[in-house]
Write a protein that holds these residues in place. Structure first.
Motif, short mmCIF file in Angstrom:
data_model
loop_
_atom_site.label_atom_id
_atom_site.label_comp_id
_atom_site.label_asym_id
_atom_site.label_seq_id
_atom_site.Cartn_x
_atom_site.Cartn_y
_atom_site.Cartn_z
N ASP A 1 9.65 -8.95 -12.01
CA ASP A 1 9.54 -7.81 -11.16
C ASP A 1 9.37 -8.51 -9.59
OD1 ASP A 1 6.52 -6.94 -9.48
OD2 ASP A 1 6.84 -5.41 -10.91
N PRO A 2 9.85 -7.66 -8.95
CA PRO A 2 9.98 -8.34 -7.40
C PRO A 2 8.83 -8.44 -6.85
CG PRO A 2 10.62 -5.89 -7.33
CD PRO A 2 10.42 -6.28 -8.89
N VAL B 1 0.87 -1.22 -0.04
CA VAL B 1 0.12 -0.24 -0.10
C VAL B 1 0.89 1.26 -0.03
CG1 VAL B 1 -1.97 -1.18 1.07
CG2 VAL B 1 -0.11 -0.05 2.63
N ARG B 2 0.14 2.34 -0.23
CA ARG B 2 0.89 3.64 -0.05
C ARG B 2 1.26 4.05 1.14
NH1 ARG B 2 -3.16 6.84 -4.01
NH2 ARG B 2 -4.72 5.20 -3.08
N ALA C 1 8.70 -7.89 0.79
CA ALA C 1 9.75 -8.92 0.70
C ALA C 1 9.70 -9.63 2.28
CB ALA C 1 11.21 -8.74 0.30
N MET C 2 9.78 -8.89 3.23
CA MET C 2 9.89 -9.28 4.60
C MET C 2 8.43 -10.26 4.66
SD MET C 2 11.03 -9.81 7.61
CE MET C 2 12.60 -8.89 7.49
N GLY C 3 7.46 -9.48 4.40
CA GLY C 3 5.98 -10.33 4.53
C GLY C 3 5.98 -11.47 3.73
N SER C 4 6.67 -11.61 2.61
CA SER C 4 6.58 -12.85 1.90
C SER C 4 7.47 -13.78 2.59
CB SER C 4 7.04 -12.55 0.61
OG SER C 4 7.27 -13.85 -0.32
N SER D 1 7.16 0.08 -0.21
CA SER D 1 8.43 -0.39 0.39
C SER D 1 8.57 -1.83 -0.18
CB SER D 1 8.37 -0.41 1.70
OG SER D 1 9.53 -1.12 2.14
N ILE D 2 9.38 -2.06 -1.18
CA ILE D 2 9.77 -3.35 -1.68
C ILE D 2 10.45 -4.28 -0.43
CG2 ILE D 2 11.12 -4.73 -3.15
CD1 ILE D 2 8.63 -3.68 -4.40
#
Length: 402
Positions: free
Chosen positions: A252-253, A34-35, A202-205, A197-198
């Motif tokens: 795409d990350p 999200v923004r 990524a941390m969530g994944s 925030s990529i």
């Protein structure tokens, strides 16, 4: 006997803790997607949804699913070293995943308290109906429809349909009820806000991937039924999803990290019956399906699904239930005990029930309370509008934004 029972309690408790940790993954995946003006709301929603889900599941949902209530003396409900209590904890983390899934689809424009009310209805009343039908053989569908007519009970070992397809299709209904974010489709070309925030995405994944081995492996619910096949199949499906999403998403990350989740969603149903090669193919198809359908649904069909939860959980979960009836067959290297027709019918019915339940619940909540933020609140962002604080309050004070 007591030693075995104690080992089972500990085994399932570890699983419950791992799946509980997945909710941090849901939170940070949404925070990163999200923004910036909606990050605090994402964190608060997932935590509060978990508390509401656990409370209503304890009071109502678990009883509807399994006919067991905890309104008795502590000595009574802790019999058997508290195994039933730990089983509740484990399954409550599954139930709470449903509103966590929906949260990502309706992010950035939903009011907070009405969404909390919808969570209570979904987890307390709707989810237990599908959970009890599939995992506790309620209503006789497993015996009379699937086993007798379609050749085998409907199999969903760890929730491709019960949790993910149900949650994803309920989210689809909620997204339709809310409509798109302001400005998302105002121009001839859809405007897609970039992730905030990529690294957080990524941390969530990663948190979800790690916890998923509790989600799948510990679904055996005791050590005697445990199988290393579930672990290796989960691993192979995750890798298949990552590689397929890498190719389909052109590096795409966001797609890569969600591709891992697509593979894990799809393998839940048949993780204990597939051959690892079948699991890899199941995950790879899911990864490609997610990337393709996320782009088609959000850009061409103009379904404003912020985290792509319909494609990720709804469609990949549906595919996983069906895939169990393909790669679980003995003829394709699986363990057998499943039929394609049973998996197809059960998967479609489960997804359809999720859509119907979501349509009813979110229509009721919207009619009673109003589900959507006002245009001014949405433009300001859910953090300030709802929680009166931003993700970086010190910077906001220093720069005069608060």
């Amino acid at each position: 006997m007591e030693q075995q029972q104690g080992a089972d309690v500990f085994f399932l408790l570890v699983g419950a803790i791992l799946v509980f940790a997945m909710h941090g993954g849901f939170a940070f995946l949404e925070v990163g997607t999200v923004r910036h003006k909606n990050q605090v709301n994402a964190l608060v929603k997932i935590l509060v949804d978990f508390a509401i889900s656990t409370t209503v599941y304890f009071a109502i949902g678990y009883t509807l699913s399994y006919g067991i209530t905890f309104f008795a003396a502590a000595q009574t409900i802790s019999a058997g070293q508290g195994y039933e209590l730990v089983k509740f904890f484990f399954l409550a983390t599954f139930a709470a995943a449903v509103p966590a899934i929906i949260s990502g689809g309706i992010a950035e424009r939903a009011r907070f308290l009405p969404q909390c009310a919808a969570t209570a209805l979904m987890v307390g009343l709707a989810y237990p109906l599908i959970e009890g039908t599939v995992w506790n053989r309620n209503f006789g569908l497993q015996d009379h429809l699937f086993a007798s007519i379609l050749g085998a009970p409907f199999k969903d070992f760890a929730g491709s349909i019960v949790v993910h397809a149900f949650g994803g299709w309920a989210a689809f209904a909620a997204i339709r009820q809310l409509g798109p974010r302001i400005g998302r489709y105002d121009r001839s070309r859809p405007m897609s806000p970039p992730p905030s925030s990529i690294p957080w995405l990524a941390m969530g994944s990663w948190l979800l991937c790690i916890g998923w081995f509790g989600f799948n492996v510990m679904s055996a619910q005791n050590l005697r039924a445990e199988s290393g096949l579930v672990a290796i199949n989960s691993l192979m499906a995750m890798c298949g999803g990552i590689l397929a999403a890498l190719l389909a998403g052109r590096n795409d990350p966001g797609f890569v990290h969600n591709g891992a989740l697509a593979g894990l969603v799809a393998i839940c149903a048949g993780s204990d019956v597939m051959h690892p090669i079948g699991a890899f193919l199941t995950g790879a198809i899911a990864g490609g399906l997610f990337v393709t359908m996320f782009q088609v649904s959000t850009n061409k069909w103009r379904i404003d699904d912020v985290l792509g939860v319909w494609a990720l959980h709804g469609l990949c979960g549906l595919w996983g239930g069906i895939a169990c009836g393909i790669f679980g067959l003995a003829a394709l290297g699986g363990m057998g005990g499943v039929t394609f027709q049973s998996q197809l019918v059960g998967s479609v019915l489960g997804a359809a029930f999720g859509f119907v339940a979501g349509t009813i619940v979110y229509w009721v909540v919207h009619s009673a309370f109003g589900l959507r933020l006002s245009p001014d609140e949405e433009r300001r962002g859910a953090d300030i509008s709802i929680h009166k604080i931003s993700a970086n309050p010190e910077d906001d004070v220093r720069l005069g934004r608060l």
